[in-house]
Motif scaffolding. Structure first.
Motif, PDB file in Angstrom:
ATOM      1  N   GLY A  35      -5.637   7.329 -49.072  1.00 16.06           N
ATOM      2  CA  GLY A  35      -6.775   7.891 -48.362  1.00 16.06           C
ATOM      3  C   GLY A  35      -8.097   7.232 -48.701  1.00 16.06           C
ATOM      4  N   GLY A  36      -8.086   6.237 -49.589  1.00 13.37           N
ATOM      5  CA  GLY A  36      -9.312   5.547 -49.973  1.00 13.37           C
ATOM      6  C   GLY A  36      -9.758   4.575 -48.896  1.00 13.37           C
ATOM      7  N   ALA A  37     -11.042   4.244 -48.902  1.00 10.54           N
ATOM      8  CA  ALA A  37     -11.593   3.298 -47.931  1.00 10.54           C
ATOM      9  C   ALA A  37     -11.477   1.877 -48.471  1.00 10.54           C
ATOM     10  N   VAL A  38     -10.831   1.029 -47.714  1.00  6.90           N
ATOM     11  CA  VAL A  38     -10.687  -0.381 -48.064  1.00  6.90           C
ATOM     12  C   VAL A  38     -10.936  -1.233 -46.831  1.00  6.90           C
ATOM     13  N   LYS A  39     -11.321  -2.465 -47.062  1.00  4.20           N
ATOM     14  CA  LYS A  39     -11.442  -3.447 -45.989  1.00  4.20           C
ATOM     15  C   LYS A  39     -10.409  -4.526 -46.284  1.00  4.20           C
ATOM     16  N   LEU A  40      -9.450  -4.675 -45.394  1.00  2.90           N
ATOM     17  CA  LEU A  40      -8.395  -5.665 -45.566  1.00  2.90           C
ATOM     18  C   LEU A  40      -8.606  -6.794 -44.580  1.00  2.90           C
ATOM     19  N   THR A  41      -8.415  -8.018 -45.037  1.00  5.56           N
ATOM     20  CA  THR A  41      -8.434  -9.161 -44.133  1.00  5.56           C
ATOM     21  C   THR A  41      -7.134  -9.913 -44.301  1.00  5.56           C
ATOM     22  N   GLY A  42      -6.711 -10.531 -43.234  1.00  2.58           N
ATOM     23  CA  GLY A  42      -5.458 -11.268 -43.249  1.00  2.58           C
ATOM     24  C   GLY A  42      -5.102 -11.706 -41.844  1.00  2.58           C
ATOM     25  N   PHE A  43      -3.826 -11.648 -41.524  1.00  3.42           N
ATOM     26  CA  PHE A  43      -3.392 -12.060 -40.195  1.00  3.42           C
ATOM     27  C   PHE A  43      -2.289 -11.142 -39.697  1.00  3.42           C
ATOM     28  N   LEU A  44      -2.153 -11.077 -38.379  1.00  2.00           N
ATOM     29  CA  LEU A  44      -1.103 -10.278 -37.755  1.00  2.00           C
ATOM     30  C   LEU A  44       0.092 -11.161 -37.457  1.00  2.00           C
ATOM     31  N   ALA A  45       1.272 -10.629 -37.697  1.00  2.00           N
ATOM     32  CA  ALA A  45       2.516 -11.332 -37.375  1.00  2.00           C
ATOM     33  C   ALA A  45       3.549 -10.292 -36.962  1.00  2.00           C
ATOM     34  N   ALA A  46       4.565 -10.744 -36.244  1.00  2.00           N
ATOM     35  CA  ALA A  46       5.659  -9.850 -35.864  1.00  2.00           C
ATOM     36  C   ALA A  46       6.436  -9.449 -37.115  1.00  2.00           C
ATOM     37  N   ARG A  47       6.955  -8.229 -37.109  1.00  2.00           N
ATOM     38  CA  ARG A  47       7.723  -7.736 -38.257  1.00  2.00           C
ATOM     39  C   ARG A  47       8.917  -8.646 -38.550  1.00  2.00           C
ATOM     40  N   SER A  48       9.605  -9.093 -37.505  1.00  2.00           N
ATOM     41  CA  SER A  48      10.766  -9.973 -37.677  1.00  2.00           C
ATOM     42  C   SER A  48      11.035 -10.698 -36.361  1.00  2.00           C
ATOM     43  N   ARG A  49      12.038 -11.518 -36.375  1.00  2.00           N
ATOM     44  CA  ARG A  49      12.432 -12.206 -35.150  1.00  2.00           C
ATOM     45  C   ARG A  49      12.873 -11.223 -34.070  1.00  2.00           C
ATOM     46  N   ASN A  50      13.489 -10.135 -34.501  1.00  2.00           N
ATOM     47  CA  ASN A  50      14.027  -9.154 -33.567  1.00  2.00           C
ATOM     48  C   ASN A  50      13.050  -8.031 -33.225  1.00  2.00           C
ATOM     49  N   SER A  51      11.978  -7.887 -33.986  1.00  2.00           N
ATOM     50  CA  SER A  51      11.005  -6.820 -33.752  1.00  2.00           C
ATOM     51  C   SER A  51       9.616  -7.420 -33.613  1.00  2.00           C
ATOM     52  N   LYS A  52       9.004  -7.203 -32.489  1.00  2.00           N
ATOM     53  CA  LYS A  52       7.661  -7.742 -32.245  1.00  2.00           C
ATOM     54  C   LYS A  52       6.559  -6.785 -32.687  1.00  2.00           C
ATOM     55  N   THR A  53       6.922  -5.714 -33.389  1.00  2.00           N
ATOM     56  CA  THR A  53       5.940  -4.781 -33.926  1.00  2.00           C
ATOM     57  C   THR A  53       5.005  -5.529 -34.877  1.00  2.00           C
ATOM     58  N   PRO A  54       3.673  -5.388 -34.704  1.00  2.00           N
ATOM     59  CA  PRO A  54       2.752  -6.144 -35.564  1.00  2.00           C
ATOM     60  C   PRO A  54       2.670  -5.600 -36.986  1.00  2.00           C
TER      61      PRO A  54
END
Length: 94
Positions: free
Chosen positions: A52-71
């Motif tokens: 529940g804490g406030a954080v700022k995350l930076t990075g990149f989005l990628a698909a979970r796996s080859r079979n799942s396009k969930t980010p």
């Protein structure tokens, strides 16, 4: 936290975002939840982040796996926004 076969720390979790945004001249409440993944030192810091804490995350989005396009947000740096007036930043080296 878990470890890869090579011994690299891995931390997985969920990030919840809520804010008010202007769209088409009207205020809109925006809420989203997304999976996050951190490796190495970033995994240790993500694991230490309070729920529940406030954080700022930076990075990149990628698909979970080859079979799942969930980010999934792959974390490169973490900024803790609560409990520190100026914030403290962890950036993965490399």
């Amino acid at each position: 936290m878990r470890y890869t076969p090579a011994g690299v720390p891995v931390s997985e979790g969920r990030l919840q975002h809520s804010s008010s945004q202007t769209e088409g001249g009207a205020e809109r409440l925006v809420e989203v939840e997304i999976a996050v993944l951190a490796l190495g030192e970033a995994a240790r810091w993500l694991q230490a982040a309070p729920l529940g804490g406030a954080v700022k995350l930076t990075g990149f989005l990628a698909a979970r796996s080859r079979n799942s396009k969930t980010p999934v947000l792959h974390v490169n740096s973490i900024e803790f926004l609560e409990g520190n007036e100026n914030g403290s930043i962890l950036q993965e080296e490399g």
